[in-house]
Design a protein around this motif. Structure first.
Motif, mmCIF file in Angstrom:
data_model
loop_
_atom_site.group_PDB
_atom_site.id
_atom_site.type_symbol
_atom_site.label_atom_id
_atom_site.label_comp_id
_atom_site.label_asym_id
_atom_site.label_seq_id
_atom_site.Cartn_x
_atom_site.Cartn_y
_atom_site.Cartn_z
ATOM 1 N N MET A 207 8.564 7.705 -8.446
ATOM 2 C CA MET A 207 7.433 8.599 -8.662
ATOM 3 C C MET A 207 6.564 7.955 -9.730
ATOM 4 O O MET A 207 7.062 7.549 -10.773
ATOM 5 C CB MET A 207 7.897 9.966 -9.157
ATOM 6 N N ILE A 208 5.280 7.862 -9.432
ATOM 7 C CA ILE A 208 4.338 7.295 -10.396
ATOM 8 C C ILE A 208 3.446 8.438 -10.842
ATOM 9 O O ILE A 208 2.714 9.017 -10.045
ATOM 10 C CB ILE A 208 3.517 6.152 -9.769
ATOM 11 N N LEU A 209 3.517 8.782 -12.109
ATOM 12 C CA LEU A 209 2.824 9.946 -12.629
ATOM 13 C C LEU A 209 1.437 9.605 -13.151
ATOM 14 O O LEU A 209 1.298 8.948 -14.168
ATOM 15 C CB LEU A 209 3.648 10.596 -13.739
ATOM 16 N N LYS A 210 0.429 9.997 -12.425
ATOM 17 C CA LYS A 210 -0.975 9.908 -12.849
ATOM 18 C C LYS A 210 -1.341 8.615 -13.562
ATOM 19 O O LYS A 210 -2.004 8.616 -14.582
ATOM 20 C CB LYS A 210 -1.305 11.085 -13.762
ATOM 21 N N SER A 211 -0.921 7.517 -13.044
ATOM 22 C CA SER A 211 -1.282 6.239 -13.633
ATOM 23 C C SER A 211 -2.621 5.807 -13.057
ATOM 24 O O SER A 211 -2.750 5.586 -11.865
ATOM 25 C CB SER A 211 -0.203 5.207 -13.307
ATOM 26 N N ARG A 212 -3.619 5.700 -13.878
ATOM 27 C CA ARG A 212 -4.964 5.360 -13.422
ATOM 28 C C ARG A 212 -5.321 3.924 -13.783
ATOM 29 O O ARG A 212 -4.976 3.424 -14.846
ATOM 30 C CB ARG A 212 -5.995 6.298 -14.073
ATOM 31 N N LYS A 213 -6.010 3.293 -12.856
ATOM 32 C CA LYS A 213 -6.604 1.964 -13.069
ATOM 33 C C LYS A 213 -5.591 0.874 -13.399
ATOM 34 O O LYS A 213 -5.913 -0.104 -14.045
ATOM 35 C CB LYS A 213 -7.678 2.023 -14.169
ATOM 36 N N GLN A 214 -4.340 1.038 -12.960
ATOM 37 C CA GLN A 214 -3.358 -0.023 -13.151
ATOM 38 C C GLN A 214 -3.002 -0.699 -11.835
ATOM 39 O O GLN A 214 -2.235 -1.649 -11.807
ATOM 40 C CB GLN A 214 -2.110 0.526 -13.826
ATOM 41 N N GLY A 215 -3.550 -0.187 -10.734
ATOM 42 C CA GLY A 215 -3.366 -0.836 -9.451
ATOM 43 C C GLY A 215 -2.161 -0.379 -8.654
ATOM 44 O O GLY A 215 -1.749 -1.057 -7.711
ATOM 45 N N PHE A 216 -1.578 0.764 -8.996
ATOM 46 C CA PHE A 216 -0.391 1.213 -8.276
ATOM 47 C C PHE A 216 -0.704 1.672 -6.862
ATOM 48 O O PHE A 216 0.058 1.395 -5.935
ATOM 49 C CB PHE A 216 0.347 2.304 -9.046
ATOM 50 N N SER A 217 -1.819 2.344 -6.658
ATOM 51 C CA SER A 217 -2.185 2.754 -5.291
ATOM 52 C C SER A 217 -2.406 1.516 -4.424
ATOM 53 O O SER A 217 -1.939 1.448 -3.283
ATOM 54 C CB SER A 217 -3.453 3.609 -5.292
ATOM 55 N N THR A 218 -3.096 0.541 -4.954
ATOM 56 C CA THR A 218 -3.361 -0.692 -4.216
ATOM 57 C C THR A 218 -2.058 -1.421 -3.912
ATOM 58 O O THR A 218 -1.853 -1.914 -2.793
ATOM 59 C CB THR A 218 -4.315 -1.599 -5.017
ATOM 60 N N LEU A 219 -1.160 -1.475 -4.884
ATOM 61 C CA LEU A 219 0.124 -2.143 -4.668
ATOM 62 C C LEU A 219 0.942 -1.417 -3.606
ATOM 63 O O LEU A 219 1.531 -2.050 -2.729
ATOM 64 C CB LEU A 219 0.912 -2.223 -5.973
ATOM 65 N N ARG A 220 0.983 -0.096 -3.662
ATOM 66 C CA ARG A 220 1.737 0.667 -2.664
ATOM 67 C C ARG A 220 1.152 0.447 -1.267
ATOM 68 O O ARG A 220 1.882 0.294 -0.295
ATOM 69 C CB ARG A 220 1.757 2.153 -3.011
ATOM 70 N N LEU A 221 -0.169 0.422 -1.171
ATOM 71 C CA LEU A 221 -0.811 0.160 0.116
ATOM 72 C C LEU A 221 -0.473 -1.235 0.622
ATOM 73 O O LEU A 221 -0.153 -1.425 1.797
ATOM 74 C CB LEU A 221 -2.325 0.313 -0.004
ATOM 75 N N ALA A 222 -0.547 -2.221 -0.256
ATOM 76 C CA ALA A 222 -0.235 -3.597 0.143
ATOM 77 C C ALA A 222 1.211 -3.697 0.623
ATOM 78 O O ALA A 222 1.503 -4.362 1.624
ATOM 79 C CB ALA A 222 -0.478 -4.552 -1.028
ATOM 80 N N ARG A 223 2.109 -3.023 -0.063
ATOM 81 C CA ARG A 223 3.521 -3.046 0.335
ATOM 82 C C ARG A 223 3.719 -2.394 1.701
ATOM 83 O O ARG A 223 4.480 -2.890 2.532
ATOM 84 C CB ARG A 223 4.345 -2.342 -0.735
ATOM 85 N N MET A 224 3.013 -1.280 1.944
ATOM 86 C CA MET A 224 3.114 -0.626 3.250
ATOM 87 C C MET A 224 2.577 -1.530 4.359
ATOM 88 O O MET A 224 3.184 -1.650 5.419
ATOM 89 C CB MET A 224 2.363 0.710 3.246
ATOM 90 N N VAL A 225 1.435 -2.152 4.130
ATOM 91 C CA VAL A 225 0.853 -3.047 5.134
ATOM 92 C C VAL A 225 1.789 -4.233 5.375
ATOM 93 O O VAL A 225 2.023 -4.615 6.516
ATOM 94 C CB VAL A 225 -0.557 -3.524 4.715
ATOM 95 N N ALA A 226 2.346 -4.793 4.307
ATOM 96 C CA ALA A 226 3.278 -5.920 4.459
ATOM 97 C C ALA A 226 4.475 -5.517 5.313
ATOM 98 O O ALA A 226 4.904 -6.271 6.191
ATOM 99 C CB ALA A 226 3.733 -6.422 3.087
ATOM 100 N N LYS A 227 5.004 -4.341 5.079
ATOM 101 C CA LYS A 227 6.136 -3.871 5.881
ATOM 102 C C LYS A 227 5.715 -3.656 7.334
ATOM 103 O O LYS A 227 6.466 -3.986 8.253
ATOM 104 C CB LYS A 227 6.709 -2.579 5.310
ATOM 105 N N CYS A 228 4.534 -3.092 7.539
ATOM 106 C CA CYS A 228 4.079 -2.804 8.904
ATOM 107 C C CYS A 228 3.867 -4.073 9.724
ATOM 108 O O CYS A 228 4.115 -4.071 10.918
ATOM 109 C CB CYS A 228 2.800 -1.979 8.886
ATOM 110 N N ILE A 229 3.413 -5.125 9.105
ATOM 111 C CA ILE A 229 3.137 -6.335 9.883
ATOM 112 C C ILE A 229 4.340 -7.261 9.990
ATOM 113 O O ILE A 229 4.329 -8.190 10.776
ATOM 114 C CB ILE A 229 1.911 -7.113 9.353
ATOM 115 N N THR A 230 5.393 -6.999 9.201
ATOM 116 C CA THR A 230 6.546 -7.894 9.259
ATOM 117 C C THR A 230 7.793 -7.247 9.856
ATOM 118 O O THR A 230 8.764 -7.940 10.139
ATOM 119 C CB THR A 230 6.915 -8.421 7.855
#
Length: 121
Positions: A74-97
């Protein structure tokens, strides 16, 4: 709303082909299956705060989190550190591999969801 993941997968593989001359798309995806961080940092790009497209190299906060990822994070209200982008990248990486893998991006409104998805690759 249908997510165009096949389109994004092609973009990632095409980008990887340019970045990794000499490796086939199959070799890139095979290495990405076992090392998703490598796939993300080698093949993915993000738009930085200056609106420039740059390689997705994990920042210190993202790298710290990556080394400790679990299935119950759980990531609690972390702003501007790139966690949403990292989670998205991880999901896309899993989906394509991974076969038969699906992911969903949901936000409080459709426009925000699409903006998050566009940032994924």
């Amino acid at each position: 709303m249908k997510a165009p993941f096949k389109k994004y997968a092609k973009v990632v593989v095409a980008s990887a082909m340019l970045a990794l001359a000499g490796m086939t798309s199959e070799q890139i995806l095979e290495k990405g299956r076992t090392d998703q961080r490598w796939l993300i940092e080698t093949c993915f790009h993000v738009i930085n705060r200056n609106s420039q497209k740059v390689p997705f190299i994990l920042n210190a906060a993202q790298a710290h989190y990556w080394d400790r990822i679990s299935s119950r994070d759980m990531i609690l209200k972390s702003r501007k550190q790139g966690f949403s982008t990292l989670r998205l990248a991880r999901m896309v990486a899993k989906c394509i591999t991974m076969k038969n893998r699906h992911c969903v991006v949901v936000s409080h409104e459709e426009k925000s969801t699409m903006r998050l998805l566009e940032r994924a690759v």
